[in-house]
Design a protein around this motif. Structure first.
Motif, mmCIF file in Angstrom:
data_model
loop_
_atom_site.group_PDB
_atom_site.id
_atom_site.type_symbol
_atom_site.label_atom_id
_atom_site.label_comp_id
_atom_site.label_asym_id
_atom_site.label_seq_id
_atom_site.Cartn_x
_atom_site.Cartn_y
_atom_site.Cartn_z
ATOM 1 N N ALA A 170 5.878 4.268 -9.734
ATOM 2 C CA ALA A 170 4.955 4.217 -8.583
ATOM 3 C C ALA A 170 5.662 4.497 -7.264
ATOM 4 O O ALA A 170 5.040 4.419 -6.202
ATOM 5 C CB ALA A 170 4.260 2.861 -8.550
ATOM 6 N N GLY A 171 6.961 4.812 -7.344
ATOM 7 C CA GLY A 171 7.652 5.166 -6.107
ATOM 8 C C GLY A 171 9.087 4.659 -6.127
ATOM 9 O O GLY A 171 9.398 3.683 -6.806
ATOM 10 N N PRO A 172 9.962 5.324 -5.333
ATOM 11 C CA PRO A 172 11.358 4.876 -5.265
ATOM 12 C C PRO A 172 11.466 3.600 -4.433
ATOM 13 O O PRO A 172 10.511 3.214 -3.749
ATOM 14 C CB PRO A 172 12.045 6.042 -4.567
ATOM 15 N N TYR A 173 12.633 2.977 -4.503
ATOM 16 C CA TYR A 173 12.844 1.769 -3.683
ATOM 17 C C TYR A 173 13.102 2.187 -2.235
ATOM 18 O O TYR A 173 14.180 2.702 -1.901
ATOM 19 C CB TYR A 173 14.019 0.953 -4.239
ATOM 20 N N ALA A 213 8.512 -6.585 -14.288
ATOM 21 C CA ALA A 213 7.391 -6.119 -15.104
ATOM 22 C C ALA A 213 6.839 -4.830 -14.522
ATOM 23 O O ALA A 213 7.183 -4.440 -13.406
ATOM 24 C CB ALA A 213 6.295 -7.182 -15.158
ATOM 25 N N ASP A 214 5.983 -4.197 -15.325
ATOM 26 C CA ASP A 214 5.287 -3.003 -14.883
ATOM 27 C C ASP A 214 4.074 -3.447 -14.057
ATOM 28 O O ASP A 214 3.218 -4.185 -14.551
ATOM 29 C CB ASP A 214 4.832 -2.220 -16.128
ATOM 30 N N LEU A 215 4.010 -3.032 -12.824
ATOM 31 C CA LEU A 215 2.932 -3.496 -11.937
ATOM 32 C C LEU A 215 1.553 -3.134 -12.465
ATOM 33 O O LEU A 215 0.570 -3.835 -12.217
ATOM 34 C CB LEU A 215 3.147 -2.972 -10.512
ATOM 35 N N TYR A 258 3.283 -0.790 -1.130
ATOM 36 C CA TYR A 258 3.852 0.367 -0.436
ATOM 37 C C TYR A 258 4.307 1.289 -1.555
ATOM 38 O O TYR A 258 5.443 1.209 -2.028
ATOM 39 C CB TYR A 258 5.014 -0.082 0.457
ATOM 40 N N LEU A 259 3.365 2.092 -2.029
ATOM 41 C CA LEU A 259 3.589 2.911 -3.217
ATOM 42 C C LEU A 259 3.173 4.350 -2.930
ATOM 43 O O LEU A 259 2.475 4.611 -1.954
ATOM 44 C CB LEU A 259 2.770 2.356 -4.399
ATOM 45 N N VAL A 292 4.701 3.932 -15.474
ATOM 46 C CA VAL A 292 4.519 4.962 -14.447
ATOM 47 C C VAL A 292 5.408 4.609 -13.255
ATOM 48 O O VAL A 292 5.439 3.446 -12.828
ATOM 49 C CB VAL A 292 3.037 5.000 -13.985
ATOM 50 N N VAL A 312 6.172 -8.257 -8.122
ATOM 51 C CA VAL A 312 6.458 -7.659 -9.426
ATOM 52 C C VAL A 312 7.218 -6.367 -9.171
ATOM 53 O O VAL A 312 6.832 -5.566 -8.319
ATOM 54 C CB VAL A 312 5.165 -7.467 -10.272
ATOM 55 N N GLU A 313 8.332 -6.226 -9.906
ATOM 56 C CA GLU A 313 9.243 -5.111 -9.632
ATOM 57 C C GLU A 313 9.849 -4.670 -10.978
ATOM 58 O O GLU A 313 10.141 -5.489 -11.825
ATOM 59 C CB GLU A 313 10.316 -5.602 -8.638
ATOM 60 N N ILE A 314 10.043 -3.356 -11.098
ATOM 61 C CA ILE A 314 10.537 -2.803 -12.364
ATOM 62 C C ILE A 314 12.070 -2.840 -12.442
ATOM 63 O O ILE A 314 12.639 -2.829 -13.522
ATOM 64 C CB ILE A 314 9.988 -1.360 -12.550
ATOM 65 N N ARG A 325 10.938 -8.567 0.387
ATOM 66 C CA ARG A 325 10.747 -8.950 1.794
ATOM 67 C C ARG A 325 9.309 -9.334 2.166
ATOM 68 O O ARG A 325 9.115 -10.196 3.024
ATOM 69 C CB ARG A 325 11.290 -7.857 2.721
ATOM 70 N N GLY A 331 5.352 -3.820 -6.750
ATOM 71 C CA GLY A 331 6.566 -3.050 -6.497
ATOM 72 C C GLY A 331 7.271 -3.705 -5.331
ATOM 73 O O GLY A 331 7.276 -3.187 -4.214
#
Ligand SMILES: C[S@@+](CC[C@H](N)C(=O)[O-])C[C@H]1O[C@@H](n2cnc3c(N)ncnc32)[C@H](O)[C@@H]1O
Length: 278
Positions: free
Chosen positions: A27-30, A106-108, A122-123, A25, A78-80, A62, A57
């Motif tokens: 969960a939001g853009p960077y 990985a997938d959060l 922050y999603l 899924v 954890v970041e896709i 930071r 994510g």
């Protein structure tokens, strides 16, 4: 029949290869949190060297990097996106915190978050809410959850900050910035059988607690009478309440199916305890 035999003879690997693999899924853009918001989030959680921070994510890393460098914490992000994971791990090395933090691709939604003492995110608003069951199941009671901009619906925040930031106009079109701090609540719903000092009640005290995530209400049966529990608060694993019509205040720590604490009555404090009956 012949077709069935053929199907049964197919190697499992072939069948698995045909099965579509569910895409994670999004969960939001960077979009990185402004550095001032990162600092405010970590300060709001009163983070320190004993904390283990997990950022869901993690973008350029930071939040976890700041937690390690400025507040002495450890943790992981954890970041896709591969390139962001690489960038974050390089930054951890460069900034001398790679022994305490790491970033994984990985997938959060499928990552074990049970080690967190502080969880940050922050999603997108609907994905924050998709995580509610996971947060309640995997995180220990008392774990701090920080969410930038979007609340967990139905949860009462422990603290809440609102500010205006020009940097946010580019991201969300408005300057409004919100930080929510939640505490993972202990599970207290049910019938509790308590032992109280004689000054509070002669017989056993039975508590009947109802819980909706962070909100708790209830009644007590003491010396044959039903009494409403007043000012009932659950903050992580800390519970407190009074008995309506009596100057008695209970405070306690919930550990699994047991509560232990102090009850203040007539100016004196004495121990009380309770166990979950059902
Ligand atoms: C809004 S950014 C937040 C970055 C960072 N946490 C911060 O506050 O600066 C959201 C990040 O989540 C990542 N993301 C989205 N869906 C994800 C998923 N299913 N698993 C892991 N990361 C995901 C995106 O690639 C993006 O970097």
């Amino acid at each position: 029949m012949k077709a069935l035999a053929l199907l049964l003879a197919l190697p499992l690997a072939v069948l698995a290869a045909d099965k579509p693999v569910a895409k994670p899924v999004d969960a939001g853009p960077y979009v990185p949190s402004p550095q001032s918001v990162v600092a405010d989030m970590l300060k709001l959680a009163d983070i320190g060297p004993k904390d283990f921070v997990v950022d869901l994510g993690s973008g350029d890393g930071r939040i976890v990097l700041t937690a390690a460098k400025v507040f002495g914490a450890s943790g992981f992000g954890v970041e896709i996106k591969d390139e962001l994971v690489k960038l974050s791990n390089e930054a951890a090395k460069r900034e001398g915190v790679a022994d305490r933090v790491k970033f994984i691709k990985a997938d959060l939604f499928k990552t074990d978050i049970s080690r967190a003492t502080v969880l940050t995110m922050y999603l997108l608003p609907h994905t924050v809410n998709m995580l509610k069951d996971k947060l309640l199941t995997e995180l220990k009671p008392g774990t701090k959850i920080l969410s930038h901009d979007y609340p967990l619906s139905g949860w009462l925040p422990e603290k809440y900050e609102q500010m205006d930031l020009e940097d946010k106009v580019q991201i969300s079109g408005v300057t409004t910035t919100l930080i929510y701090l939640y505490l993972v609540p202990a599970k207290v719903q049910g019938q509790w059988s308590a032992t109280v000092p004689a000054a509070v009640g002669k017989g056993a005290l039975n508590l009947n607690l109802k819980q909706q995530v962070t909100r708790v209400s209830g009644t007590a049966r003491l010396d044959g009478k039903e009494v409403v529990l007043e000012d009932l608060k659950l903050k992580g694993e800390q519970i407190s309440f009074g008995l309506a019509g009596r100057k008695t205040v209970f405070t306690g720590t919930v550990r699994g199916g047991a509560i232990e604490g102090l009850v203040e009555s007539g100016g004196a404090k004495s121990p009380w305890s309770a166990t979950l009956a059902k």
